[in-house]
Design a protein around this motif. Sequence first.
Motif: not given
Length: 176
Positions: A45-47, A67-73, A91-94, A115-122
């Motif tokens: 949830p934190s990394s 924060t999206s496939g087309t957003a600024e890196k 941020v968890s779940g983002t 590539v997409e990654g996401r922190a675990q949703q609590i």
Amino acid sequence: SGTQPSLALLYPQGAKGWTKIWNGVSTYAIPNVVSNVKAGNGTSPSSVEVTWSENAVATSYKIYRATSGTAEKILLGTVWGATRYVDTSVVSGTRYYYSIVPVNGPAEGQSSQAVEGRAQQIKVTVHFNGNGGSLDEYQVVYTEGLPYGSFPGVTCLGRTFRGWYTAPLGGTKVET
């Protein structure tokens, strides 16, 4: 007494005949695109852990996140001698989109595919207290960042159910 300008010759990784140093001119191979980029998907949830395959000439790697496939890196950091980066500013779940740029001295390769990654949703288990009434459900599991959905219904003869609150007395009403 001033600094001498330096000159570097950059060439494509794998090209032949470019590695010779000519009278103080340094040569650097431009690293090929990094492969096998992977980002963790809900294991913490934190990394988010990002990994990739080593590039033979890269001396370091720049890690970018959007924060999206087309957003600024944005540049998160640079790692030397490793093919792993742990992003602890999540941020968890983002959902995040990570890309890696291999670097060899002044020579930067092209960015990898994101590539997409996401922190675990609590997930939180909420226990409901009907204060003497009967409940449809006693406990419900809610996931952080998602709508609550519905709350358990309460039946209590002679009383009117006005909703769920954060405390038995003086709490804040919780809306779905």
